[in-house]
Design a protein around this motif. Structure first.
Motif, PDB file in Angstrom:
ATOM      1  N   ARG A   1       0.720  -1.243  -0.051  1.00 25.05           N
ATOM      2  CA  ARG A   1      -0.122  -0.053  -0.053  1.00 25.05           C
ATOM      3  C   ARG A   1       0.741   1.028   0.120  1.00 25.05           C
ATOM      4  NH1 ARG A   1      -4.395  -0.119   4.668  1.00 25.05           N
ATOM      5  NH2 ARG A   1      -4.338   1.982   4.156  1.00 25.05           N
ATOM      6  N   PHE A   2       1.945   1.288   0.615  1.00 20.34           N
ATOM      7  CA  PHE A   2       2.768   2.494   0.862  1.00 20.34           C
ATOM      8  C   PHE A   2       3.398   2.538  -0.623  1.00 20.34           C
ATOM      9  CE2 PHE A   2       6.586   4.856   1.447  1.00 20.34           C
ATOM     10  CZ  PHE A   2       6.457   5.765   2.523  1.00 20.34           C
TER      11      PHE A   2
ATOM     12  N   THR B   1       1.133   4.113  -3.024  1.00 17.83           N
ATOM     13  CA  THR B   1       0.548   5.409  -2.666  1.00 17.83           C
ATOM     14  C   THR B   1       1.647   6.407  -3.163  1.00 17.83           C
ATOM     15  OG1 THR B   1      -0.461   4.674  -0.483  1.00 17.83           O
ATOM     16  CG2 THR B   1       0.240   7.059  -0.623  1.00 17.83           C
TER      17      THR B   1
ATOM     18  N   LEU C   1       5.011   0.923   9.590  1.00 15.55           N
ATOM     19  CA  LEU C   1       4.296   1.125   8.647  1.00 15.55           C
ATOM     20  C   LEU C   1       2.630   1.805   8.645  1.00 15.55           C
ATOM     21  CD1 LEU C   1       5.064  -1.996   6.474  1.00 15.55           C
ATOM     22  CD2 LEU C   1       5.403   0.197   5.709  1.00 15.55           C
TER      23      LEU C   1
ATOM     24  N   LEU D   1       2.521   5.046   6.509  1.00 13.74           N
ATOM     25  CA  LEU D   1       1.538   5.139   5.358  1.00 13.74           C
ATOM     26  C   LEU D   1       0.521   6.536   5.689  1.00 13.74           C
ATOM     27  CD1 LEU D   1       0.192   3.941   3.003  1.00 13.74           C
ATOM     28  CD2 LEU D   1      -1.092   2.264   4.360  1.00 13.74           C
TER      29      LEU D   1
ATOM     30  N   GLU E   1      -0.244   9.585   3.124  1.00  7.07           N
ATOM     31  CA  GLU E   1      -1.674   9.796   2.689  1.00  7.07           C
ATOM     32  C   GLU E   1      -2.064  11.201   2.888  1.00  7.07           C
ATOM     33  OE1 GLU E   1      -3.352   5.195   3.164  1.00  7.07           O
ATOM     34  OE2 GLU E   1      -3.333   6.326   4.382  1.00  7.07           O
TER      35      GLU E   1
END
Length: 339
Positions: free
Chosen positions: A103-104, A107, A211, A215, A219
């Motif tokens: 996800r990181f 992103t 994380l 993260l 965001e």
């Protein structure tokens, strides 16, 4: 449902199951009927989500450990195993780290590396991505070498690309290598760690907490709000932060100088019912999950918001939080624990 009620129900169920399992009086208890009861209960519990299974496993264990050492406590400790609730926590944490790492990378991969990160003053997305990758490489090195002495991340080769736009791919490769090392290691193997748990198992837990917060940093930097955070991961992230703080001199020493002996900071998770009490005194602080006693200051919000609060990502004025009591204590705590 409050955590106090969850704990009481779990303890009552564990006691009942253990009494049934340890009863050897056939006249007092129909064994066939007992097996039917337990199988039915096991079926119901088996439908719980993974997060709820972890929570119930923890509550059963906590209930057992409140008993005096002996055969009855030993029997209580098998409750989770009997219902098939015990999970491979090490593997589950590695899986969660892998998911959050992806996800990181997703992103930041198409974002401008020069984008400022307001929650990490002075950093850009390039700095943030480099940091996350460095922590993966550091953890992988320590676990891979079974180091029993401190190794600083800054002392390890990063093999960092020259172009910051390539950092997300470098992070993905660093995470892949690190997770391969972690998954192949025995979580109970002893080695150096910066916290109070000098074992392999420290590192996937630490990476997961890192994380979750970073993260959210990425965001927020890109103009959105933090994405969804699994409540059980957020709660464990708070536990991890509080457990580690006493072992980090740059946090422990400022806390020791607060001079607020007896003051209690309470964190209340409105979505899960979890409560943390942090009591200052004795040249430091103590903490436990409990709603007992009076609080000097209370911060209430969803558990994910509390995670970001204790890591300094949310101010006390954030609308996602409700604050009551002594704000001076909160300001002093935030100043002492700023990373």
């Amino acid at each position: 449902m409050s955590e106090a009620l969850q704990s009481a129900l779990a303890e009552a169920l564990a006691d009942l199951v253990t009494m049934i399992d340890t009863c050897d009086d056939d006249e007092a208890l129909d064994q066939d009927m007992a097996v039917t009861w337990l199988e039915s209960t096991g079926y119901i519990l088996g439908r719980l989500s993974e997060a709820d299974r972890r929570t119930l496993d923890r509550l059963f264990r906590e209930a057992a450990l409140r008993q005096e050492p002996g055969p009855y406590r030993d029997a209580l400790l098998t409750t989770s195993e009997g219902f098939g609730l015990t999970l491979d926590v090490h593997a589950a944490q590695c899986d969660a780290v892998e998911d959050l790492g992806r996800r990181f990378v997703k992103t930041v991969q198409d974002a401008d590396p020069a984008t400022p990160v307001p929650t990490c003053p002075g950093w850009t997305l390039a700095h943030l991505t480099r940091h996350v990758g460095s922590v993966h490489r550091w953890a992988g090195h320590l676990v891979g070498t079974r180091s029993t002495t401190r190794v600083r991340a800054a002392d390890l080769p990063l093999d960092l690309p020259e172009d910051p736009a390539a950092y997300p791919g470098w992070l993905a490769a660093s995470a892949h290598s690190c997770l391969g090392t972690l998954r192949n290691a025995d979580p109970d193997t002893g080695l150096w760690s910066p916290g109070g748990d000098p074992h392999v198992r420290y590192y996937p837990r630490h990476l997961l907490a890192e994380l979750l917060v970073h993260l959210a940093d990425a965001e927020l930097a890109l103009g959105g709000g933090p994405g969804p955070i699994e409540p059980s991961h957020a709660a464990d992230g708070i536990d991890h932060f509080l457990s580690n703080a006493a072992h980090l001199p740059w946090v422990a020493e400022p806390i020791a100088q607060l001079g607020r002996d007896g003051a209690v900071l309470r964190l209340e998770a409105g979505d899960t019912g979890a409560v943390w009490n942090v009591t200052l005194g004795g040249g430091g602080f103590a903490w436990r999950r409990t709603a007992e006693g009076d609080a000097t200051a209370t911060v209430r919000g969803d558990v994910a918001d509390l995670l970001l609060f204790v890591h300094g990502r949310y101010e006390t004025e954030n609308p996602r939080l409700a604050v009551t009591g002594d704000r001076g204590l909160l300001d002093a705590w935030r100043g002492a624990t700023a990373l």
